[in-house]
Motif scaffolding. Sequence first.
Motif, PDB file in Angstrom:
ATOM      1  N   TYR A  54     -10.407 -20.055  -5.754  1.00 13.78           N
ATOM      2  CA  TYR A  54     -10.672 -19.543  -4.408  1.00 13.78           C
ATOM      3  C   TYR A  54     -12.105 -19.866  -3.976  1.00 13.78           C
ATOM      4  O   TYR A  54     -12.859 -20.459  -4.742  1.00 13.78           O
ATOM      5  N   GLY A  63     -12.068 -10.127  -4.806  1.00 19.34           N
ATOM      6  CA  GLY A  63     -10.947 -10.558  -3.961  1.00 19.34           C
ATOM      7  C   GLY A  63      -9.788  -9.583  -3.982  1.00 19.34           C
ATOM      8  O   GLY A  63      -8.994  -9.525  -3.047  1.00 19.34           O
ATOM      9  N   GLU A 147     -18.352  -7.375  -0.966  1.00 18.71           N
ATOM     10  CA  GLU A 147     -18.963  -8.477  -0.213  1.00 18.71           C
ATOM     11  C   GLU A 147     -20.364  -8.782  -0.753  1.00 18.71           C
ATOM     12  O   GLU A 147     -20.736  -9.939  -0.917  1.00 18.71           O
ATOM     13  N   GLN A 231      -1.479  -4.911  -3.791  1.00 22.82           N
ATOM     14  CA  GLN A 231      -2.443  -5.384  -2.799  1.00 22.82           C
ATOM     15  C   GLN A 231      -3.214  -4.188  -2.248  1.00 22.82           C
ATOM     16  O   GLN A 231      -2.613  -3.235  -1.752  1.00 22.82           O
ATOM     17  N   ASP A 306       3.626  -9.873  -1.966  1.00 16.33           N
ATOM     18  CA  ASP A 306       2.611  -9.950  -0.917  1.00 16.33           C
ATOM     19  C   ASP A 306       3.204  -9.610   0.452  1.00 16.33           C
ATOM     20  O   ASP A 306       2.591  -8.883   1.242  1.00 16.33           O
ATOM     21  N   ARG A 310       2.118  -6.249   2.623  1.00  8.98           N
ATOM     22  CA  ARG A 310       1.562  -6.303   3.976  1.00  8.98           C
ATOM     23  C   ARG A 310       2.340  -5.363   4.908  1.00  8.98           C
ATOM     24  O   ARG A 310       1.771  -4.640   5.715  1.00  8.98           O
ATOM     25  N   LEU A 334      -9.791  -3.971   5.998  1.00  8.14           N
ATOM     26  CA  LEU A 334      -9.561  -5.154   5.172  1.00  8.14           C
ATOM     27  C   LEU A 334      -8.313  -4.957   4.320  1.00  8.14           C
ATOM     28  O   LEU A 334      -8.054  -3.842   3.866  1.00  8.14           O
ATOM     29  N   PRO A 337      -7.966 -10.027  -0.032  1.00 11.20           N
ATOM     30  CA  PRO A 337      -7.639 -11.448   0.122  1.00 11.20           C
ATOM     31  C   PRO A 337      -6.684 -11.951  -0.961  1.00 11.20           C
ATOM     32  O   PRO A 337      -5.952 -12.901  -0.742  1.00 11.20           O
ATOM     33  N   GLN A 338      -6.705 -11.336  -2.128  1.00 13.37           N
ATOM     34  CA  GLN A 338      -5.773 -11.792  -3.169  1.00 13.37           C
ATOM     35  C   GLN A 338      -5.046 -10.604  -3.786  1.00 13.37           C
ATOM     36  O   GLN A 338      -5.580  -9.503  -3.890  1.00 13.37           O
TER      37      GLN A 338
END
Length: 505
Positions: A54, A63, A147, A231, A306, A310, A334, A337-338
């Motif tokens: 990534y 991530g 971050e 997730q 995934d 979501r 957020l 991302p993974q």
Amino acid sequence: MKNQPSVRSVTEPAREIKVWKEADVVVVGGGPGGIGSAIAAARTGAKTVLIERYGYLGGIATGGLVNIIPNLADISGKQRIYGLTAEMLSRLDRRGGTTYPPKKDWGSADKDVVDYYHEANMDWFYIRKDTDTGQRRLIYTAVVDPEILKDEFNDMVLETGVDLLLHSWGTRVIMDGNKVKGVFFESKSGRQAILGKVIIDATGDGDLFVSAGADFDNECDNRRRTAWLAQVLWITNVNLKKFGDFKASQPEKYRELNQELAKLDGYPMFFKGLLKNQPNTVWYHGMQPQPERTDAMDVEQLSRIDIRARKRALITYEFMKKHMPGFEDSFIMLTAPQLGTQGGRRITGEYTLTEKDLESDEVFEDTIAVLANNDYGEISVKHPALCIPYRCLVPIKVDGLLVAGRSFSCADTINETFNIIPHCLTYGQAAGTAAALAVKAGVQPRKVDYKTLQDNLRKQGVNLPDTKQVKKGSAPSKVPGRAKEYYYQDYTVAGQGDPRHEPRI
Ligand SMILES: Cc1cc2nc3c(=O)[nH]c(=O)nc-3n(C[C@H](O)[C@H](O)[C@H](O)COP(=O)(O)OP(=O)(O)OC[C@H]3O[C@@H](n4cnc5c(N)ncnc54)[C@H](O)[C@@H]3O)c2cc1C
């Protein structure tokens, strides 16, 4: 007997592959295990390459948004994890990127101190029961801003002179007999190779050691945390005071709302975000036991998880915003991302850590890490620390290869406790140091001198016991399962009964 579906296949033609770099140590995978490996190898003098699939470092820690760094001390408050984890936290501290309890509170049984984390629904990460006294005690655990951590990891790696290549997916090892001598990788620039004297598989799932023909184990009981993929979702702008008042004053209504959300397939449990620089934020880890184990190596299943995750995130957010007091002005900050994956392949190493080791106080001759043993009730109180031998990182049979991170050699019963972020950084630090020492000495990693390795690790700030104090532990008895009530405290309040009866994806 059912007819097996026919599997079509094609033959891939052989072709010349450009060598992108030659190095002493090649690390594949830029999660905690890989970062620890690359930094330590370079600091020990090896020309080091790190590749990551990534565009950022940190793996699941950044991530996957699983930003809680637990079990840094044992139940008495004695710090066990030092080395690169301590370095990472002190760098983050300077930038306001971490929050953790003050040292005076580590191991504290003070009700107010413990209740703060209980209120945040963080029991599993912060609280353990002292079986001697019956008191609840605070564990030293930190939370980190992912971050800031991504940037800090880049700095930590690049400052050591590591050649870092992102967006590059390690596919196969290159073998010479039973010795690994490089890797192929794919990227937007096409298929290329890197040659190295020692390759470190830090992909978490053992993507590379499987292609080396190394022995491994991927058994994983689906009741274990490691069998679930998830997730993570962060929702912010939450009025936590209003939410807390509602929960305290109307517990029945709160329970009903959670039950309704669970029926809709939303997530009825969250942690209150504890980062001081990110107020009014809540974290959903989305981890729920499945009737069957999920498989991080099955790309069809990964896709389904995934997609469903979501959907569940949006169901949760829309429900909370509409019905839960305090969430009226909230929004999704957020989604990870993974996908958070674990429970992949574990190498069969020269030593395999099992439940028996939890009850042994043995200081292995090749100890490379001392970890707090916090999750096993009475056993943890009696045996608060666990030594990890270097041999857990060394595959049997295959040469030129080490493993760092969650795929270290252990039983699945142990993996769920000892695969966490600080531990994987620690294994990486040992693997990278050992790889560099092997190159220097011109020997295979399995022949690295343990004492030299330990001396090097101590110089890097790793806290290791004196191996002369070898003390055999008591005879092992049956190890109870992990204290699950801590993790599911609020989930069971939702009234669903056994959370394992969740619908399958
Ligand atoms: C849902 C969930 C919640 C968790 N919660 C916590 C928590 O709160 N605290 C905690 O300490 N631990 C937690 N864990 C466990 C912890 O995050 C992992 O065990 C840890 O990150 C493992 O580190 P690693 O370096 O071995 O693997 P990973 O973090 O998985 O890193 C592997 C890295 O390799 C890269 N990679 C993979 N394959 C390839 C390839 N073929 N080529 C190139 N790069 C590749 C990946 O992109 C990744 O960067 C959680 C895990 C999950 C799944």
